[in-house]
Design an enzyme around this catalytic site. Structure first.
Site, PDB file in Angstrom:
ATOM      1  N   LYS C 117      55.980  85.264 -70.505  1.00 27.94           N
ATOM      2  CA  LYS C 117      56.822  84.149 -70.963  1.00 27.94           C
ATOM      3  C   LYS C 117      58.020  83.938 -70.053  1.00 27.94           C
ATOM      4  O   LYS C 117      58.460  82.800 -69.864  1.00 27.94           O
ATOM      5  CB  LYS C 117      57.292  84.401 -72.396  1.00 27.94           C
ATOM      6  N   LYS C 159      61.573  85.927 -78.781  1.00 29.00           N
ATOM      7  CA  LYS C 159      60.116  85.939 -78.613  1.00 29.00           C
ATOM      8  C   LYS C 159      59.687  87.027 -77.646  1.00 29.00           C
ATOM      9  O   LYS C 159      60.379  87.315 -76.669  1.00 29.00           O
ATOM     10  CB  LYS C 159      59.634  84.587 -78.039  1.00 29.00           C
ATOM     11  N   GLY C 165      50.893  83.775 -80.716  1.00 30.72           N
ATOM     12  CA  GLY C 165      50.446  83.856 -82.101  1.00 30.72           C
ATOM     13  C   GLY C 165      51.513  84.334 -83.071  1.00 30.72           C
ATOM     14  O   GLY C 165      51.196  84.789 -84.165  1.00 30.72           O
ATOM     15  N   GLY C 166      52.775  84.219 -82.698  1.00 33.39           N
ATOM     16  CA  GLY C 166      53.844  84.541 -83.643  1.00 33.39           C
ATOM     17  C   GLY C 166      54.206  86.010 -83.705  1.00 33.39           C
ATOM     18  O   GLY C 166      55.149  86.399 -84.386  1.00 33.39           O
ATOM     19  N   HIS C 209      55.489  70.676 -82.433  1.00 40.33           N
ATOM     20  CA  HIS C 209      54.699  71.367 -81.418  1.00 40.33           C
ATOM     21  C   HIS C 209      53.729  70.348 -80.829  1.00 40.33           C
ATOM     22  O   HIS C 209      52.816  69.895 -81.500  1.00 40.33           O
ATOM     23  CB  HIS C 209      53.942  72.534 -82.054  1.00 40.33           C
ATOM     24  N   GLU C 276      52.018  73.823 -73.639  1.00 41.64           N
ATOM     25  CA  GLU C 276      52.652  73.620 -74.937  1.00 41.64           C
ATOM     26  C   GLU C 276      54.131  73.266 -74.754  1.00 41.64           C
ATOM     27  O   GLU C 276      54.833  73.877 -73.946  1.00 41.64           O
ATOM     28  CB  GLU C 276      52.520  74.874 -75.803  1.00 41.64           C
ATOM     29  N   ARG C 293      43.389  78.979 -71.214  1.00 40.79           N
ATOM     30  CA  ARG C 293      42.054  79.135 -71.812  1.00 40.79           C
ATOM     31  C   ARG C 293      41.739  77.887 -72.624  1.00 40.79           C
ATOM     32  O   ARG C 293      42.569  77.004 -72.732  1.00 40.79           O
ATOM     33  CB  ARG C 293      42.058  80.346 -72.755  1.00 40.79           C
TER      34      ARG C 293
END
Lengths: 494, 156, 494, 156
Positions: C117, C159, C165-166, C209, C276, C293
């Site tokens: 990230k 994060k 996925g949280g 989002h 995203e 992906r």
């Protein structure tokens, strides 16, 4: 006027088809059914259903008075006639409109005009539509018609003026056969259409059946949704349709689609219609007829254009102006439809009957099954032998054929003989793959479309499946299983 | 162990060397085959051949479909009868209604002469004499409903 | 190189999805399965299937050595990783390519770059990509990070750098809560990704989002296939996705799609990817991350563009130059996806388990069910609770919502508690219908998303169906039926 | 005739006036209802209400779905048990594995203190004390698999 409830004056797959579009649009539906159709899914998929009793078609699905009575009592505000039955009956259209209801279809005038094979040709000739050499006049004298046939040049085609679906149609190769064929065609026409008038046309060899989907609203807009090729026929009825038509030059495509739009514009058409053409090897095309209704094969057009044709019909019938431009209607990829019929292609395509034990499920993306039956439905002799329409879309024709072959494997119709295996043979035929389609494809390729002999190595896996699907065989003295091998599978069905 | 099957209405025989709930090996079309049953899900069975390749087939009501082919299979010696209509000759090629009877008992007919006209699925089908002869019996009258395969008339 | 056989290093619906595209393209497939998945359909829909044994994911679906061994023994020439599992594992990608096989996905370099990230943000900043204010550096000292949070301004988001996925994600509203949340996030991150590095970002209120699908070939062509809105989430995971995003101005749509293409071009991306973004009420958008992906929600993009994304992935992996122009990729109509999950939305969305007794069938046109289970499949605790994806397309958003509501009625998952009824409540919510989507939609509308009370008149027809579906009740002394009402239905199943 | 049902896990009762294989009339939610069963096809049942409107529902394994709503229905007096897990408190909210046990038998705990951590679907869930008290019993150890609804610990 916003349509809130549609009565569907039809049965089976096309009734189901209309219900689906109506449901998606939030419109209620009323189904009709003859007694022997009470168990078909169109009956229970609708919001209401009314029985038309028992008897001949005239007493049930063609019973205009009864149908209008149900429409009034259920407060339907529109009637969708589907295809066949009353869909091209101008009198019915008038009766519906006289009763203050909307007829989801063209005007009675357009139906009447196009319903007459002779009148329609005279009518469209003025829009510079190419016509096949022939005689479309009212003189029905045998000797005169024979002379006309000679003038046009054999082979010629005799067709019922009021007809369709191959009824009252004869190909005549020589003058000596003409009168007998004429009598036979006239007798069939009289019986089918209560009208024995015929027309005579030049018979095009290796002809292709190419048709164009048109859609017109009531605000003077006339669109085409490209062509469909429907050349693969048996008994004059389509069995495989596809779009785009293979081997069609861009100029020919443009010209044929534009011709169809000119006809729709010329006769100020309303709703969905199909202009059928015959095309020779030279890509010259001639006007055949215009079908003033939704076609059986409309789904392939939906697949390549992305439009819901029933939805558009309803919008037009509601008086909406279609928010469309011709340039925004695009033909994307390739779609093929196979008509799965209860018939035996290895025995003269004779219809078969029985109970559908199991309908398979298509699993691939962009494959659609339009079907009016469910497991357990009984297929009898009273209606059309078409069981379902299987439609596959893919980016290219080759991929669409591949996908259709997978889908035909999956969508079994167990319990009665169908033409599924034959459809696979057609799709795998090298000439079909090469796009060499014409309306004599099936008779011309009789030998190469024969089934595989029973004792072929390709069936080894089928034999193995049959043997293994059986319960462990309790061998009798002669070593043969005595239990029914199929019962063991029922426990596995979930 | 020999099994006599009717495959697409043709009598064939298969020599089963071994069979269990999961495996079968047999002789077919001149060579040996062996398959393993690896899955049953509803009507779908999945077989694995000796090369490890899986074959999906649906087995329902005597129809085995898959791998691009349909096989209607019945075990003949287990009591299954050949159901296919005896076609041609003077049998009804399909279910329908006798539309017209054109000859009378005792009438002399020639090969190819139309004896009856059958109506089914809104089409007419002529039933023609398969040889020269005399009409022994007309088994139905106009308007009668007939099953596919039924004899309609007899010639002598 | 033409790919002839693909090994699928995944399970369930995405394995089935890849098999379907491969079958349509005439490519053979090899499936893998852990022991407890032996009965799933991806196993028998493939041309070959190999067992990975039993044990933890590391021993089965994440077991690179075993997977490569099967690929070699089955002579597969390519591996499709699906999503999840090894799909974003750069080491696996390298191992596949080192073994002389094709990895159907991006280069190991791209996976590695975007998988971090912090690294990914530094990398894309140079392509003029709007970035959310935050700290993405390597200093992981608690006091330092707390200071950075203060500088950015609360609320902030913590994060995991390597996450998704949280997992390892925390919202912090005040400085006093920061250190505790940091410790908790780091512990979760360490456990999930073996890497406890985190980053800190400005937390956008009422955020949306929005993500963009990109597709790049190996000939320097980089395309976008428009955006998807995935704001309806619970537990940081998407539950409803749609395209186009509602309330998006044409300029914003153009800008966000172009930004995604710039990133793909900048890093010389290969294959399918998703960029995203987070978007505020002002339609300002910030780069969030790039998923290297195929996305779970890729079908909605397929529905509006008409492309087969798995097919395109395979074409790209084969080295083909995509025969496409950006201007030919169009967004037609509206598509919605609902993720049907084994969970109880009225009990904190906790996962449920059980045996699927019956999966319903969608009947409407342009509705698709992507599902990796069949009737009788067992849903356990070892894998993701997603049961299936239901996708509906229609010309407009309103019609797509209507159609999805019909489809949710039809596609039952009987036998275990699912979120189907909750999905219908979401779709019927006035704010959803109005397109007022944001990632807090579910928590913010808790009350108005509650189920209907049991004794509501709307359930009268359900009660009637329950009573009538039963066998004629054999009343016991207290007037209550003693027979199981469901057994009587089994005889009706065909 | 009264029927006691569990509808979406809530006990309700319905007063059936008349029922046959094709028709039912009953009192529900304060008014009278009557429906006719006009079709059964597989799991699909089609009911017609007094206004002639047809309603399609699927009835499978106690789930009645259709008309935009799901109803899980069971006949309570016929022996059906309320299957829903008893949630909250010290019960497992879902099936999973005991990841960590943070307290010992006899230890004093305060309300909100985490007693165990459960791991399921790759997420952690803290099981917290619902009151101040003393740990009477921890019923599982780390690594144990638990069913949804099972009691995990007891406080006194």
């Amino acid at each position: 006027m916003k349509i809130k409830k549609i009565l569907i004056a039809n049965r089976g797959e096309i009734a189901v088809r209309v219900i689906k579009s109506a449901r998606a649009m939030g419109i209620k539906t009323v189904a009709l059914y003859a007694d022997d159709d009470a168990k078909l899914p169109h009956v229970w998929m609708a919001d209401e259903a009314h029985c038309l009793g028992t008897g001949t078609l005239k007493e049930t699905y063609l019973n205009q008075a009864k149908i209008l009575e149900v429409a009034k009592s259920t407060k339907a505000d529109a009637i969708h006639p589907g295809y066949g039955f009353l869909s091209e009956n101008a009198g019915f259209c008038e009766a519906v409109e006289k009763a203050g209801l909307i007829f989801i279809g063209p005007t009675a005038e357009a139906i009447r005009l196009m319903g007459d094979k002779i009148g329609s040709k005279i009518a469209v000739e003025k829009y510079n539509v190419p016509m096949i050499p022939g005689y479309h006049g009212s003189n029905q004298d045998g000797a005169f018609l024979s002379g006309e046939a000679k003038r046009i040049g054999f082979p010629v085609l005799i067709k019922a003026s009021a007809g369709g679906g191959g009824k009252g149609m004869r190909i005549v190769h020589a003058e000596s056969e003409f009168l007998e064929a004429l009598a036979s065609a006239k007798s069939e026409a009289a019986k089918a259409f209560s009208n024995d008038a015929v027309l005579i046309e030049k018979y095009v060899t290796e002809p292709r059946h190419i048709e164009v989907q048109v859609m017109s609203d009531t605000h003077g807009q006339h669109f085409h949704l490209f062509e469909r090729e429907c050349s693969i026929q048996r008994r004059y009825q389509k069995v495989i349709e596809e779009t785009p038509a293979p081997r069609l030059s861009a100029e020919t495509q443009k010209a044929i689609c534009q011709t169809a739009v000119e006809i729709a514009k010329g006769i100020n058409y309303r709703g969905a219609g199909t202009v059928e053409f015959i095309m020779g090897a030279d890509q010259k095309f001639y006007f055949l007829e215009m079908n003033t209704r939704l076609q059986v094969e409309h789904p392939i057009t939906e697949m390549v254009t992305g439009f819901d044709l029933v939805g558009l019909q309803i919008q037009v019938a509601s008086g909406e102006k279609l928010n469309l431009k011709q340039v925004d209607i695009r033909q994307n990829g390739h779609a093929i439809e196979c008509r799965i019929c209860a018939e035996d292609p290895d025995n003269g395509f004779l219809p078969t009957v029985g109970t559908i034990k199991k309908i398979g499920t298509a699993t691939l993306k962009d494959v659609r099954l339009d079907c009016g039956y469910v497991d357990g439905s009984v297929v009898g002799v009273n209606y059309d032998p078409m069981l379902a329409k299987l439609i596959a879309w893919a980016p290219t024709r080759e991929e669409a054929i591949n996908k259709m072959l997978v889908a035909l494997d999956e969508v079994v119709f167990a319990g009665l003989k169908s033409n599924r295996d034959y459809l696979r043979r057609l799709l795998r035929h090298s000439d079909f793959k090469a796009g060499k389609t014409h309306t004599h494809f099936i008779p011309d390729h009789g030998e190469s479309l024969k089934p595989l002999p029973a004792e072929s190595k390709e069936f080894a896996v089928h034999v193995a499946a049959y043997l293994l699907a059986g319960t462990k065989p309790a061998a009798s003295s002669d070593g043969v299983a005595t239990t029914n091998p199929w019962t063991s599978l029922s426990g596995l069905r979930n | 162990m020999k099994r006599n099957l009717l495959l697409n209405q043709t009598a064939v025989s298969v020599d089963v060397n071994a069979i269990s709930a999961e495996k079968v090996s047999f002789e077919w079309a001149g060579s040996s085959h062996s398959f393993e049953l690896i899955q049953r899900s509803g009507d779908t069975v999945v077989l694995r051949d000796a090369q490890g390749v899986q074959h999906r087939l649906q087995v329902t009501s005597g129809l085995v479909s898959g791998c691009g082919l349909d096989a209607e299979i019945a075990d003949v010696t287990a009591g299954a009868k050949k159901k296919a209509a005896v076609l041609g000759g003077l049998n009804a090629p399909m279910p329908g209604k006798v539309f017209k009877v054109l000859v009378k008992t005792g009438e002399a007919v020639i090969k190819g002469q139309t004896l009856l006209v059958l109506e089914a699925m809104k089409m007419e089908h002529a039933i023609k004499a398969d040889k020269d002869g005399k009409v022994r019996k007309i088994l139905f009258k106009e308007g009668d409903l007939v099953q596919g395969g039924m004899a309609l008339a007899e010639l002598e």
